[in-house]
Design an enzyme around this catalytic site. Structure first.
Site, PDB file in Angstrom:
ATOM      1  N   LYS A  85     -10.015  49.435  55.474  1.00  0.00           N
ATOM      2  CA  LYS A  85     -11.172  49.021  56.099  1.00  0.00           C
ATOM      3  C   LYS A  85     -12.388  49.058  54.721  1.00  0.00           C
ATOM      4  O   LYS A  85     -13.291  48.492  54.843  1.00  0.00           O
ATOM      5  CB  LYS A  85     -11.421  49.775  57.136  1.00  0.00           C
ATOM      6  CG  LYS A  85     -10.678  48.982  58.394  1.00  0.00           C
ATOM      7  CD  LYS A  85     -11.071  47.682  58.839  1.00  0.00           C
ATOM      8  CE  LYS A  85     -10.331  47.104  59.902  1.00  0.00           C
ATOM      9  NZ  LYS A  85     -10.575  45.690  60.324  1.00  0.00           N
ATOM     10  N   GLU A 107     -18.842  46.903  64.600  1.00  0.00           N
ATOM     11  CA  GLU A 107     -17.663  47.100  65.918  1.00  0.00           C
ATOM     12  C   GLU A 107     -16.754  47.828  65.459  1.00  0.00           C
ATOM     13  O   GLU A 107     -16.360  47.698  64.198  1.00  0.00           O
ATOM     14  CB  GLU A 107     -17.136  45.586  66.133  1.00  0.00           C
ATOM     15  CG  GLU A 107     -16.175  45.090  65.719  1.00  0.00           C
ATOM     16  CD  GLU A 107     -16.531  45.031  64.018  1.00  0.00           C
ATOM     17  OE1 GLU A 107     -17.602  44.521  63.784  1.00  0.00           O
ATOM     18  OE2 GLU A 107     -15.306  44.417  63.343  1.00  0.00           O
ATOM     19  N   SER A 374      -1.258  49.048  56.188  1.00  0.00           N
ATOM     20  CA  SER A 374      -3.003  49.049  55.993  1.00  0.00           C
ATOM     21  C   SER A 374      -3.453  50.112  56.434  1.00  0.00           C
ATOM     22  O   SER A 374      -4.753  50.425  55.930  1.00  0.00           O
ATOM     23  CB  SER A 374      -3.334  47.977  56.899  1.00  0.00           C
ATOM     24  OG  SER A 374      -2.840  48.212  58.160  1.00  0.00           O
TER      25      SER A 374
END
Lengths: 394, 258
Positions: A85, A107, A374
């Protein structure tokens, strides 16, 4: 057809109040996208702050155990804040700063995007507010604490199903009420144009690195790249630079929850149909009248009823495959990778590991597969323990 | 001239909004009759959507009540309600809903049904000017006004939006989502004069208006006033007994702007 289309998908389905903000973002993005100073600052931050490039690790024990394709793990879990991210967050925050914004909102589902946003906001001295479904603040209590520790304000969202989709809706609502000084750091390759393009470009560093690393290690491209897909940012990042390489299979792993034949699923490509929601045309889990379905997955990060428009397009043209992985399979893969490689993957990433475990066996030993890990799984340990009937305190 | 534009010819228009099926379709029917009788000029009927991103908490809650009541409210049931309403109701009615409700039903099927049952307009808050080509040509084919919205952030976009508008222009009074506000700070007069400079079309102001004083103030500049959350609040409070309260409220608002 309007701007930002991938086949029929994409577009800008948002209230008029936000349209000028979209043009402003688009202008800024095209102004800085190829600007040498911007790119130097971006690369410096990715390297010095986020710890890039992330390693491409040969998973020897897993490869030998499964007895098929040679498996490499792209270690996005080793980035600062523990997931992919941060790649997108750093890019968007640098953009926001150049646009003169002093406050960011975002969010979050699992909390990874919220933590990344709160982290970079702290580092850049920007005000930060995070919207998170009430349900997810409970599932991911540790991440809520991390965000607060980093100086962000966390708003639990009670509307709808109190999960990721409601957090997205609430962040859009907040943005329409305060646009002047605020940038919405959207966390996935979704939403209205230009977000899917911006997030993809900032995440594409993943496939750029994989390509260079695998060429160096193996002297050739991989046969398959696997990644989990919710909105789809880590997958789009891992796929992007391979799209033109038609011999590389691209496999997105969706969260099937309790199974795609149940209502408790979040597998959008496998169970959804074409619709318009959260600013984009794409596939969505919905009922016959277009009401968005209350989706379910053990993974808060994949618990979303839609998928990014570029994935929808890659599915339409048959360039990428999208498979469904159940909670049970993901939990088994979470435990498997922990034991066999000493790497605890995020429960999101474990969906890709689970599918790799099925596929690797069917491939010969001279084939190469890359799984995008990830994120790291520390945040999930308490929830997985509970899933296995063990009650532990976080 | 469309029925909706004509509704502005006999003075300032009062346009109430309610969510269909809140608290039940039967009460919605009674409220519509009562609002027409109390002086409403156009009625906005909300088709509930699971995730109404342009709504504040009041109308969000109405959507949830409508979709989770004893009787599941669907688009087809709302079409049946309008068929029944049209036997008595003379004033224009417009649907307010989200793009996915129309898209998933099939835009042509949805819009042609609107025509058939006597709906005059359609308001889709998540369809900005850039996306309206997907719906507007079909609306034009069936004589339905697709209502355009302008916001306090629209600035240089107003001319383009107004030029292509039909029925009336919905002027969003404030930033943010629907809901009652104690104060409206946007220069509504300026916004409306930009619209009128581009096209001679009625302008109605909505978002945040709840009491007769605010309505009166808005009507000094605008051709009409739209009120949603304040009415939905009354319905939330009185439920199946809300008809006379809504009626009284609509009467007082209409009087204030007349």
């Amino acid at each position: 057809m309007s701007k930002g289309r991938f086949g029929v998908h994409g577009g800008q389905y948002i209230p008029e109040t936000l349209m000028n903000a979209m043009s402003e973002l688009e202008d800024a993005y095209f102004k800085y996208k190829d600007d040498p100073d911007f790119n130097k600052e971006l690369t410096d931050m990715l390297n010095e702050y986020a710890g890039r490039p992330s390693r491409l690790y040969y998973a020897q024990r897993m490869t030998e155990d499964l007895g098929g394709a040679k498996i490499y793990l792209k270690r996005e879990d080793l980035n600062h804040t523990g997931s992919h991210k941060i790649n997108n967050v750093i890019g968007q925050m640098l953009l926001a700063k150049r646009m003169g914004k002093t406050r960011v909102i975002a969010e979050t589902g699992a909390g990874q995007h919220g933590v990344a946003t709160a982290t970079v906001a702290a580092m850049m001295g920007m005000e930060c507010e995070i919207y998170m479904g009430r349900e997810d603040t409970i599932r991911q209590a540790l991440n809520v604490y991390r965000m607060k520790l980093l100086g962000a304000k966390v708003h639990p969202v009670d509307s709808g199903t109190a999960t990721l989709k409601d957090a997205v809706s609430e962040t859009f609502r907040e943005w329409t009420s305060r646009i002047e000084d605020t940038h919405y750091v959207l966390g996935s390759v979704m939403g209205p144009y230009p977000f899917p393009q911006i997030v993809r470009d900032f995440q594409s560093v993943i496939s750029r690195e994989i390509k260079a690393q695998i060429m160096e290690r193996e002297g050739r491209l991989p046969d398959a790249v696997l990644a989990c897909v919710g909105g789809g940012s880590n997958a789009m990042g891992a796929f992007y630079h391979f799209i033109e390489d038609k011999n590389v299979r691209l496999i997105g792993c969706e969260a099937a929850g309790r199974g795609i034949d149940t209502f408790e699923t979040a597998a959008t490509i496998n169970t959804g149909r074409l619709g318009i929601f959260h600013g984009m045309k794409s596939y969505f889990c919905q009922d016959e009248y277009g009401q968005i379905a209350p989706v379910y997955s053990i993974s808060a990060g994949l618990d979303y009823p839609g998928i990014g428009p570029e994935h929808a397009y890659l599915h339409d043209i048959g360039r990428a495959e999208y498979v469904a992985v159940t909670d049970d399979e993901a939990v088994e893969a979470f435990e498997y990778l922990s034991r066999i490689e000493g790497i605890i993957p995020a429960i999101e990433s474990a969906h890709a590991v689970a599918h790799a475990m099925k596929v690797a066996k069917t491939m010969s030993k001279d084939k190469i597969m890359v799984i995008n890990i990830s994120g790291r799984g520390d945040k999930d340990c308490a929830a997985i323990a509970r899933y296995r009937g063990e009650d532990i305190n976080e | 001239m469309s029925n909706i534009s004509k509704a502005f010819e006999k003075g300032k228009a009062f346009i109430p909004f309610i969510t269909c099926g809140d608290p039940s379709l039967e009460i919605t029917e009674q409220i519509v009759y009562a609002m027409e009788e109390a002086g409403a000029d156009i009625i906005e009927l909300g088709i509930p959507f699971s995730d109404p991103t342009a709504e504040g908490p009041v109308i969000q809650a109405a959507n949830i009540r409508a979709l989770s009541g004893d009787e599941i409210v669907t688009t087809d049931k709302i079409f049946d309600l309008v068929r029944k309403l049209r036997l008595k109701v003379k004033i224009p009615m417009a649907f307010m809903t989200y793009a996915n409700v129309v898209f998933s039903y099939g835009a042509e099927k949805f819009i042609s049904t609107c025509k058939e049952i006597g709906i005059d307009g359609l308001i889709l808050p998540d369809i900005p000017y850039e996306e309206k080509d997907e719906f507007d040509p079909i609306c034009k084919k069936y004589g339905i006004d697709l209502i355009s919205l302008v916001a306090p952030t629209s600035h240089d976009r107003i001319r383009m939006i107004a030029n292509d508008a039909s029925g009336f222009v919905y002027c969003v009074s404030s930033l943010g989502v629907t809901g009652t506000r104690t104060e409206i700070t946007t220069d509504i007069g300026e916004m409306i004069s930009l619209v009128k400079a581009a096209k001679d079309i009625p302008c109605a102001v909505g978002f945040g208006i709840s009491n007769p004083e605010q309505a009166k103030k808005m009507a000094q500049h605008a051709d009409g006033v739209i009120v949603g959350s304040a009415i939905v609040k009354i319905i939330a409070k009185y439920g199946k007994d809300s008809v006379p309260y809504v009626s009284e409220y609509v009467r007082s608002m209409k009087e204030a702007i007349s």
